[in-house]
Design an enzyme around this catalytic site. Structure first.
Site, PDB file in Angstrom:
ATOM      1  CB  VAL A 125      38.640  41.477  38.249  1.00  0.00           C
ATOM      2  CG1 VAL A 125      38.220  40.052  38.589  1.00  0.00           C
ATOM      3  CG2 VAL A 125      37.646  42.099  37.272  1.00  0.00           C
ATOM      4  CD  GLU A 126      43.575  38.838  40.263  1.00  0.00           C
ATOM      5  OE1 GLU A 126      43.475  38.467  41.441  1.00  0.00           O
ATOM      6  OE2 GLU A 126      43.698  38.040  39.315  1.00  0.00           O
ATOM      7  CB  SER A 127      43.178  44.135  44.570  1.00  0.00           C
ATOM      8  OG  SER A 127      43.499  45.231  43.713  1.00  0.00           O
TER       9      SER A 127
END
Length: 153
Positions: free
Chosen positions: A23-25
């Site tokens: 989700v972050e990267s």
């Protein structure tokens, strides 16, 4: 391998770490518009805090581009947040996204009203509500896909 190793070292669910990274990267080393760095999108000030608390005496900001260090620091922070929120994954993920101070505020307000903390009712930031849901969805998908490899049932 790094995710499994850090999950083992920090007593974390490897699919949770993988979900946060996804989700972050999307597993790409990058810097966000807000300045968060690496696979787990760690803010520089948070990385400095983690380095002080975890004994990373030789840490420099450029280290956040190294997957081993970034995942180790992000996993340390997830473990810290889970302990801070007494194992509540939703609160820990909300804090990973919005910050510990904000989540403490939201949790306290719900608690003062005698309410059980719920994402839809108590997280006022749409981005953070979406973030928590996306990480939990990704964690479920990783558990399903890699259950045997990750030693999950």
């Amino acid at each position: 391998d790094i995710i499994r190793q850090q999950a083992n070292d920090k007593n974390l669910d490897p699919s949770l770490i993988a979900g946060v990274i996804y989700v972050e990267s999307r597993f790409r080393d990058q810097t966000s518009h807000a300045g968060a760095k690496g696979l787990m999108q760690i803010m520089p000030a948070t990385a400095d805090y983690i380095a002080r608390k975890s004994g990373g005496t030789r840490f420099v900001q450029g280290d956040l581009a190294t997957p081993q260090i970034n995942i180790a620091y992000g996993s340390w922070y997830l473990r810290y947040l889970l302990e801070h929120y007494h194992g509540n994954t939703i609160l820990a993920l909300a804090a990973y996204n919005a910050g510990e101070g904000k989540v403490d505020e939201w949790w306290r307000a719900a608690s003062d009203r005698g309410e059980r903390f719920r994402v839809a009712d108590h997280i006022p930031f749409p981005e953070t509500r979406d973030y928590v849901g996306k990480v939990l969805d990704a964690r479920r998908a990783y558990r399903r896909e890699y259950a045997r490899e990750l030693g999950l049932r």
